[in-house]
Design a protein around this motif. Structure first.
Motif, PDB file in Angstrom:
ATOM      1  N   THR A   1      -3.236 -10.698   8.835  1.00 29.67           N
ATOM      2  CA  THR A   1      -5.187 -11.964   8.631  1.00 29.67           C
ATOM      3  C   THR A   1      -5.490 -10.603   9.917  1.00 29.67           C
ATOM      4  O   THR A   1      -6.556 -10.796   9.760  1.00 29.67           O
ATOM      5  N   ARG A   2      -4.831 -10.279  10.165  1.00 24.04           N
ATOM      6  CA  ARG A   2      -5.724  -9.953  11.196  1.00 24.04           C
ATOM      7  C   ARG A   2      -6.586  -8.022  11.194  1.00 24.04           C
ATOM      8  O   ARG A   2      -6.736  -7.084  10.990  1.00 24.04           O
ATOM      9  N   GLY A   3      -5.262  -7.826   9.499  1.00 23.02           N
ATOM     10  CA  GLY A   3      -5.928  -6.351   9.081  1.00 23.02           C
ATOM     11  C   GLY A   3      -5.080  -5.500   9.544  1.00 23.02           C
ATOM     12  O   GLY A   3      -5.398  -4.186   9.254  1.00 23.02           O
ATOM     13  N   LEU A   4      -4.062  -5.303  10.256  1.00 21.19           N
ATOM     14  CA  LEU A   4      -3.314  -4.271  11.296  1.00 21.19           C
ATOM     15  C   LEU A   4      -2.281  -4.250  10.312  1.00 21.19           C
ATOM     16  O   LEU A   4      -1.536  -2.660   9.980  1.00 21.19           O
ATOM     17  N   VAL A   5      -1.309  -4.645   9.087  1.00 17.81           N
ATOM     18  CA  VAL A   5      -1.017  -4.486   8.404  1.00 17.81           C
ATOM     19  C   VAL A   5      -1.312  -5.306   7.190  1.00 17.81           C
ATOM     20  O   VAL A   5      -1.858  -6.385   6.886  1.00 17.81           O
ATOM     21  N   SER A   6      -0.085  -4.478   5.327  1.00 20.95           N
ATOM     22  CA  SER A   6      -0.112  -5.127   4.973  1.00 20.95           C
ATOM     23  C   SER A   6       1.259  -5.534   4.336  1.00 20.95           C
ATOM     24  O   SER A   6       2.087  -4.863   4.843  1.00 20.95           O
ATOM     25  N   LYS A   7       1.244  -6.722   3.054  1.00 18.21           N
ATOM     26  CA  LYS A   7       2.104  -7.359   2.537  1.00 18.21           C
ATOM     27  C   LYS A   7       2.466  -6.596   1.522  1.00 18.21           C
ATOM     28  O   LYS A   7       1.516  -7.847   0.781  1.00 18.21           O
ATOM     29  N   CYS A   8       3.439  -6.688   0.953  1.00 17.73           N
ATOM     30  CA  CYS A   8       3.760  -7.099  -0.227  1.00 17.73           C
ATOM     31  C   CYS A   8       5.233  -6.929  -1.048  1.00 17.73           C
ATOM     32  O   CYS A   8       6.190  -6.354  -0.281  1.00 17.73           O
ATOM     33  N   PRO A   9       5.617  -7.248  -1.905  1.00 16.76           N
ATOM     34  CA  PRO A   9       6.435  -7.463  -2.837  1.00 16.76           C
ATOM     35  C   PRO A   9       7.721  -5.923  -2.419  1.00 16.76           C
ATOM     36  O   PRO A   9       6.892  -5.154  -2.794  1.00 16.76           O
ATOM     37  N   ASP A  10       8.755  -5.782  -2.305  1.00 12.69           N
ATOM     38  CA  ASP A  10       9.280  -4.317  -2.493  1.00 12.69           C
ATOM     39  C   ASP A  10       9.689  -4.310  -3.726  1.00 12.69           C
ATOM     40  O   ASP A  10      10.899  -4.852  -4.074  1.00 12.69           O
ATOM     41  N   PRO A  11       9.707  -3.168  -4.402  1.00 20.04           N
ATOM     42  CA  PRO A  11      10.072  -3.011  -5.828  1.00 20.04           C
ATOM     43  C   PRO A  11      11.469  -3.150  -5.566  1.00 20.04           C
ATOM     44  O   PRO A  11      12.044  -3.267  -7.088  1.00 20.04           O
ATOM     45  N   ASP A  12      12.129  -2.258  -4.808  1.00 20.68           N
ATOM     46  CA  ASP A  12      13.675  -2.206  -4.879  1.00 20.68           C
ATOM     47  C   ASP A  12      14.667  -3.549  -4.447  1.00 20.68           C
ATOM     48  O   ASP A  12      15.759  -3.677  -4.410  1.00 20.68           O
ATOM     49  N   ASP A  13      14.051  -4.381  -4.234  1.00 23.15           N
ATOM     50  CA  ASP A  13      14.308  -5.662  -3.457  1.00 23.15           C
ATOM     51  C   ASP A  13      13.531  -6.650  -3.685  1.00 23.15           C
ATOM     52  O   ASP A  13      12.488  -7.500  -2.874  1.00 23.15           O
ATOM     53  N   GLY A  14      14.079  -7.616  -4.639  1.00 25.17           N
ATOM     54  CA  GLY A  14      13.214  -8.680  -5.407  1.00 25.17           C
ATOM     55  C   GLY A  14      13.438  -9.879  -4.738  1.00 25.17           C
ATOM     56  O   GLY A  14      11.672 -10.621  -4.789  1.00 25.17           O
ATOM     57  N   ARG A  15      13.769  -9.879  -3.793  1.00 27.28           N
ATOM     58  CA  ARG A  15      13.778 -11.128  -1.925  1.00 27.28           C
ATOM     59  C   ARG A  15      13.184 -10.300  -0.812  1.00 27.28           C
ATOM     60  O   ARG A  15      11.982 -10.835  -0.052  1.00 27.28           O
ATOM     61  N   GLY A  16      12.417  -9.153  -0.777  1.00 28.67           N
ATOM     62  CA  GLY A  16      12.196  -8.308   0.228  1.00 28.67           C
ATOM     63  C   GLY A  16      10.652  -7.989   0.433  1.00 28.67           C
ATOM     64  O   GLY A  16      10.412  -8.416  -0.525  1.00 28.67           O
ATOM     65  N   ALA A  17      10.289  -7.554   1.292  1.00 33.35           N
ATOM     66  CA  ALA A  17       9.252  -7.290   1.950  1.00 33.35           C
ATOM     67  C   ALA A  17       8.527  -5.560   2.157  1.00 33.35           C
ATOM     68  O   ALA A  17       9.440  -5.170   3.090  1.00 33.35           O
TER      69      ALA A  17
ATOM     70  N   THR B   1       8.138   1.326  14.214  1.00 33.00           N
ATOM     71  CA  THR B   1       8.952   1.256  13.207  1.00 33.00           C
ATOM     72  C   THR B   1       8.086   1.666  11.649  1.00 33.00           C
ATOM     73  O   THR B   1       8.186   2.692  11.275  1.00 33.00           O
ATOM     74  N   VAL B   2       7.147   0.850  11.470  1.00 32.44           N
ATOM     75  CA  VAL B   2       5.990   1.113  10.467  1.00 32.44           C
ATOM     76  C   VAL B   2       5.960   2.769  10.058  1.00 32.44           C
ATOM     77  O   VAL B   2       5.432   3.298   9.486  1.00 32.44           O
ATOM     78  N   THR B   3       5.033   2.926  10.832  1.00 28.68           N
ATOM     79  CA  THR B   3       3.862   3.706  11.280  1.00 28.68           C
ATOM     80  C   THR B   3       5.116   5.223  11.385  1.00 28.68           C
ATOM     81  O   THR B   3       4.900   6.316  10.679  1.00 28.68           O
ATOM     82  N   ARG B   4       6.379   5.261  11.732  1.00 31.29           N
ATOM     83  CA  ARG B   4       7.243   6.512  11.546  1.00 31.29           C
ATOM     84  C   ARG B   4       8.007   6.439  10.333  1.00 31.29           C
ATOM     85  O   ARG B   4       8.483   7.485  10.502  1.00 31.29           O
ATOM     86  N   SER B   5       8.295   5.685   9.884  1.00 29.01           N
ATOM     87  CA  SER B   5       8.143   6.058   8.350  1.00 29.01           C
ATOM     88  C   SER B   5       7.549   6.519   7.137  1.00 29.01           C
ATOM     89  O   SER B   5       6.569   6.392   7.815  1.00 29.01           O
ATOM     90  N   PRO B   6       8.359   6.909   6.157  1.00 30.37           N
ATOM     91  CA  PRO B   6       7.151   7.607   5.454  1.00 30.37           C
ATOM     92  C   PRO B   6       6.015   6.744   4.821  1.00 30.37           C
ATOM     93  O   PRO B   6       6.421   5.493   4.277  1.00 30.37           O
ATOM     94  N   ASP B   7       4.742   7.692   4.751  1.00 29.72           N
ATOM     95  CA  ASP B   7       3.279   6.633   3.894  1.00 29.72           C
ATOM     96  C   ASP B   7       3.471   5.528   4.319  1.00 29.72           C
ATOM     97  O   ASP B   7       2.946   4.452   4.354  1.00 29.72           O
ATOM     98  N   MET B   8       4.101   5.450   6.625  1.00 27.21           N
ATOM     99  CA  MET B   8       3.949   4.534   6.727  1.00 27.21           C
ATOM    100  C   MET B   8       3.676   3.454   5.994  1.00 27.21           C
ATOM    101  O   MET B   8       3.406   2.072   6.268  1.00 27.21           O
ATOM    102  N   SER B   9       4.882   2.927   5.626  1.00 21.41           N
ATOM    103  CA  SER B   9       5.699   1.580   5.005  1.00 21.41           C
ATOM    104  C   SER B   9       7.196   2.078   5.417  1.00 21.41           C
ATOM    105  O   SER B   9       8.078   2.311   5.432  1.00 21.41           O
ATOM    106  N   ALA B  10       7.580   0.130   5.647  1.00 18.81           N
ATOM    107  CA  ALA B  10       8.924   0.152   6.417  1.00 18.81           C
ATOM    108  C   ALA B  10       9.473  -1.650   5.096  1.00 18.81           C
ATOM    109  O   ALA B  10       8.460  -2.212   5.029  1.00 18.81           O
ATOM    110  N   ARG B  11      10.226  -1.244   4.992  1.00 17.94           N
ATOM    111  CA  ARG B  11      10.607  -2.832   4.543  1.00 17.94           C
ATOM    112  C   ARG B  11      11.120  -3.734   5.644  1.00 17.94           C
ATOM    113  O   ARG B  11      10.867  -3.350   6.850  1.00 17.94           O
ATOM    114  N   LEU B  12      10.847  -4.931   4.761  1.00 17.51           N
ATOM    115  CA  LEU B  12      10.328  -5.955   6.056  1.00 17.51           C
ATOM    116  C   LEU B  12      11.536  -5.977   7.131  1.00 17.51           C
ATOM    117  O   LEU B  12      11.785  -5.945   8.273  1.00 17.51           O
TER     118      LEU B  12
END
Length: 142
Positions: free
Chosen positions: A78-94, A44-55
C-alpha cells in the motif's frame, strides 16, 4: 558434558547484550521513512536476485509470525515500498519485489544503520568479531 550453570549464564549474557544493542539501534529508525520491521523485509528482498524474494524466505528471516509478516507486506504494498505477485514456481506462494521507492528508502536507512552497527560493534576487535560471528552461526546451525 556442558556445564549447565555456565550455559545459562552465557545465554543470559548473550540475550541481554542483544536486547540492549537492539534497543539502542531502534533509534536509527526514528527519523527515517521505514520502520525497523520494514527495513528487515527490504534487507532480505534487496539482497536477493532482481530484488525479489519468496514470501516464505522473507518470513524465515523475520522475528515475527507468518500472519504478521503477511500483514506487514500488505501495508508495504500500500505504501509503494514493495510489490507482491504470485510465485510462478509455487502456486500457494508469493514473490515480494522491492520497488524503486522501497530500494531508495532502504539504502537511505541502511547507510545510517550500518554506521550505527559498526560503531556499537567497534567495542570488539576484528578477531573478536569473527569469533562472535562464527559462534552465533554455530548456535544457529542445527
Amino acid at each position: 558434558m556442558t556445564d549447565r550453570k555456565l550455559a545459562v549464564q552465557a545465554w543470559e549474557s548473550l540475550f541481554r547484550a542483544q536486547h540492549e544493542l537492539f534497543t539502542e539501534m531502534n533509534a536509527d529508525f526514528d527519523h527515517g521513512d521505514l520502520a525497523q520491521a520494514e527495513y528487515d523485509v527490504l534487507l532480505t528482498v534487496t539482497r536477493s536476485p532482481d530484488m525479489s524474494a519468496r514470501l516464505r524466505d522473507v518470513t524465515a528471516n523475520m522475528l515475527i509470525s507468518q500472519p504478521s509478516v503477511s500483514r506487514l507486506i500488505d501495508r508495504m504494498v500500500t505504501r509503494g515500498l514493495v510489490s507482491k505477485c504470485p510465485d510462478p514456481d509455487d502456486g500457494r506462494g508469493a514473490l515480494i519485489r522491492a520497488t524503486d521507492a522501497g530500494a531508495k528508502a532502504f539504502r537511505s536507512i541502511a547507510t545510517v544503520h550500518g554506521r550505527s552497527i559498526a560503531s556499537r560493534m567497534s567495542r570488539l576487535d576484528d578477531e573478536e568479531l569473527r569469533t562472535l560471528r562464527d559462534l552465533a552461526e554455530k548456535l544457529r546451525t542445527r
